[in-house]
Design an enzyme around this catalytic site. Structure first.
Site, short mmCIF file in Angstrom:
data_model
loop_
_atom_site.label_atom_id
_atom_site.label_comp_id
_atom_site.label_asym_id
_atom_site.label_seq_id
_atom_site.Cartn_x
_atom_site.Cartn_y
_atom_site.Cartn_z
N SER A 1 0.80 -1.22 0.00
CA SER A 1 0.00 0.00 0.00
C SER A 1 0.83 1.28 0.00
CB SER A 1 -0.95 0.01 1.19
OG SER A 1 -0.23 -0.11 2.39
N HIS B 1 -5.43 -3.55 -2.51
CA HIS B 1 -5.04 -2.69 -3.63
C HIS B 1 -4.80 -3.46 -4.92
CE1 HIS B 1 -4.73 0.70 -0.90
NE2 HIS B 1 -4.16 -0.14 -0.05
N LYS C 1 -12.35 0.28 -2.18
CA LYS C 1 -11.31 0.86 -3.05
C LYS C 1 -11.77 0.75 -4.51
CE LYS C 1 -8.00 0.52 0.61
NZ LYS C 1 -8.91 0.16 1.72
N1 PLP Z 1 -5.26 -3.62 3.96
C1 PLP Z 1 -4.58 -2.72 3.23
C2 PLP Z 1 -3.38 -3.18 2.45
C3 PLP Z 1 -4.98 -1.37 3.19
O1 PLP Z 1 -4.28 -0.48 2.49
C4 PLP Z 1 -6.11 -1.00 3.93
C5 PLP Z 1 -6.60 0.41 3.93
O2 PLP Z 1 -6.26 1.23 3.17
C6 PLP Z 1 -6.77 -1.96 4.68
C7 PLP Z 1 -6.33 -3.25 4.69
C8 PLP Z 1 -7.96 -1.58 5.53
O3 PLP Z 1 -9.09 -1.51 4.74
P1 PLP Z 1 -10.34 -0.61 5.20
O4 PLP Z 1 -10.04 0.79 4.80
O5 PLP Z 1 -11.50 -1.22 4.49
O6 PLP Z 1 -10.44 -0.77 6.68
#
Ligand code: PLP
Length: 391
Positions: free
Chosen positions: A185, A213, A244
Site C-alpha cells: 500500500s 489494492h 477501493k
Molecule cells: N489492507 C490494506 C493493504 C490497506 O491499504 C487498507 C486500507 O487502506 C486496509 C487493509 C484496511 O481496509 P479498510 O479501509 O477497508 O479498513
C-alpha cells in the site's frame, strides 16, 4: 493520563507548527463526487491523485441507483448483527458472488478491511502458532497478529531468503501462517507470491493475502494476484476490501467453506458487530457487475498507471518498484515532502503526503493513486506540473 498528556502536548505542538507554516494537508473536506477531478469545500478544483477509487466507479450511475433502491426496499441500516437479525438476501448474494469472483468455496463479509484482517487472524491463530509477515504489510495485519497471541515475525520486504530462514523453526509451532499484501500500500509493488507459495508448501504453512489494492487493479480481469500469476497458485485465505476499486465500504474473507463457516460463528467482529447497511452491499454488487462485464475499465487503469509511472521516471523521479496504481514519489525527507505537497496543492493537484509513522523517517514520500477515469490530459497536466518543480 499524565504520561499520555505529554505525548498529546508534543503532538499538538507539531500539529500547530505544521498548520502555522501552511504545511498541513490532512482532513481536507471534499465537497464533490470522488472522481478524477474533485472540489474541496473552498470551491477549488483539483486533479485527484489521492483516491483509492481506482476504477473511478464511485459516482457510477448504476451503482448509485442500486444503493438508492436498497434504501427504498430495506431502509438505511441493517438493524442487527449478521447472525441474528442483520442478514438480507443482498448480504448472502454478495458473499456468494465474491466466492465466485475469487474462485473460492465461500466468503464472509466484515465491516472494513481493518476489521477483517484483525478478526480473521486473531480467530484462526493463537498462542501456539507462528505468523510470518512481510515487513511492509498493512497495520491491520500486524494488529491482528498482536491480538492473536501467536508468535509473529516480519521478514524483509519480498525477500525469500529471509522468509526461508524464518520458516526454518516453523516445526516448533502447531500452525504457521504466511500473510502478505498482494500489492503493497505504500510502495505499489507486487508480492512474490509464487515463491512464497512454494516455501509455504515446503513448510506446511497456510497462505493469506490482503488484496486491498489488487482487486480491480491487477490480473487480466482485475481479479487480483492469483489471476496476475495466471492461477498457478491458489492461496488459502483472501482478504479483499469493498472500499477501493469497489466503491463502497466493508471487506470480505474468501476461503474454503469450513473455514468461512467457522468464522461466521466465531469471529468476534462478525458475531458482535453490526452488519453492513444493505445500500453498501447493493453498491458492491453493482460494482462487481461492472467489473465483470466491462473489462475495458481495468485496461484503462493499467494504461493510465503505466503512462504515469513512465512519465515520472522520465522526469527523474524515484517511484521505487511500483507497477500498479499506487505510485510513490520519493523525497526521503519529511519537510521536503510537505513542501512538495504544498507546491502541488497550490497548482491544483490533490495528493497524499506520506511521512513517519506511516513509513520510516528517511522513506518520506508523496503517494499518487491513478484512476481508470483520469484522461491522458489530466495525467499529462500533472506531469507538466511535476516537471516544473524545483526543490
Ligand atoms: N489492507 C490494506 C493493504 C490497506 O491499504 C487498507 C486500507 O487502506 C486496509 C487493509 C484496511 O481496509 P479498510 O479501509 O477497508 O479498513
Amino acid at each position: 493520563m499524565k504520561l499520555i498528556k505529554n505525548e498529546i502536548n508534543d503532538f499538538n505542538l507539531r500539529l500547530k507548527n505544521a498548520i502555522d507554516n501552511d504545511l498541513y494537508f490532512y482532513l481536507q473536506e471534499i465537497a464533490s463526487e470522488i472522481g478524477p477531478k474533485i472540489k474541496t469545500s473552498s470551491g477549488k478544483e483539483y486533479i485527484m491523485l489521492g483516491s483509492y477509487s481506482y476504477l473511478g466507479l464511485s459516482a457510477h450511475p448504476k451503482i448509485k441507483e442500486a444503493a438508492k433502491k436498497a434504501i427504498d426496499k430495506y431502509g438505511s441500516g441493517a438493524g442487527g448483527v449478521r447472525l441474528l437479525a442483520g442478514t438480507t438476501p443482498l448480504h448472502n448474494e454478495l458473499e456468494s458472488r465474491i466466492a465466485d469472483f475469487t474462485k473460492k468455496e465461500s466468503a464472509i463479509l466484515f465491516s472494513s478491511g481493518y476489521v477483517a484482517n484483525l478478526s480473521t487472524i486473531s480467530t484462526l491463530f493463537g498462542k501456539n502458532d507462528y505468523i510470518l509477515i512481510d515487513q511492509l504489510d498493512h497495520a491491520s495485519i500486524i494488529d491482528g497478529c498482536k491480538l492473536s497471541g501467536a508468535k509473529f515475525r516480519p521478514f524483509r520486504h519480498n525477500d525469500m531468503n529471509d522468509l526461508r530462514l524464518k520458516l526454518s523453526n516453523a516445526d516448533s509451532f502447531e500452525n504457521t501462517l504466511i500473510c502478505v499484501d498482494s500489492v503493497y500500500s505504500m510502495d505499489g509493488d507486487v508480492s512474490e507470491l509464487p515463491a512464497i507459495y512454494d516455501l509455504a508448501e515446503q513448510y506446511g504453512a497456510t497462505v493469506m493475502v490482503d488484496e486491498a489494492h489488487s482487486l480491480g487493479v491487477i490480473g487480466k480481469n482485475g481479479r487480483g494476484i492469483e489471476e496476475h500469476f495466471s492461477y498457478k497458485i491458489s492461496v488459502d485465505i483472501i482478504m479483499g476490501t469493498l472500499s477501493k476499486a469497489i466503491p463502497s465500504i466493508g471487506a470480505f474473507i474468501a476461503s474454503d467453506k469450513a473455514t468461512i463457516d467457522y468464522l461466521k460463528h466465531n469471529a468476534r467482529a462478525f458475531v458482535f458487530s453490526a452488519s453492513l447497511p444493505p445500500s453498501a452491499v447493493a453498491a458492491a454488487l453493482a460494482a462487481l457487475d461492472i467489473i465483470e462485464n466491462e473489462p475495458w475499465i481495468i485496461q484503462n487503469l493499467k494504461d493510465n498507471y503505466r503512462f504515469f509511472i513512465g512519465g515520472l521516471k522520465s522526469l527523474g523521479y524515484d517511484t521505487l518498484e511500483s507497477q500498479t496504481a499506487i505510485i510513490p514519489i520519493m523525497t526521503k525527507d519529511e519537510e521536503a515532502t510537505l513542501k512538495f505537497c504544498k507546491y502541488l496543492f497550490d497548482r491544483g493537484i490533490f495528493i497524499s503526503p506520506i511521512v513517519f509513522p506511516a513509513v520510516p523517517r528517511n522513506q518520506s514520500r508523496l503517494r499518487a493513486h491513478v484512476m481508470a477515469t483520469h484522461t491522458k490530459e489530466d495525467l499529462s497536466r500533472c506531469l507538466e506540473i511535476f516537471s516544473e518543480f524545483k526543490p
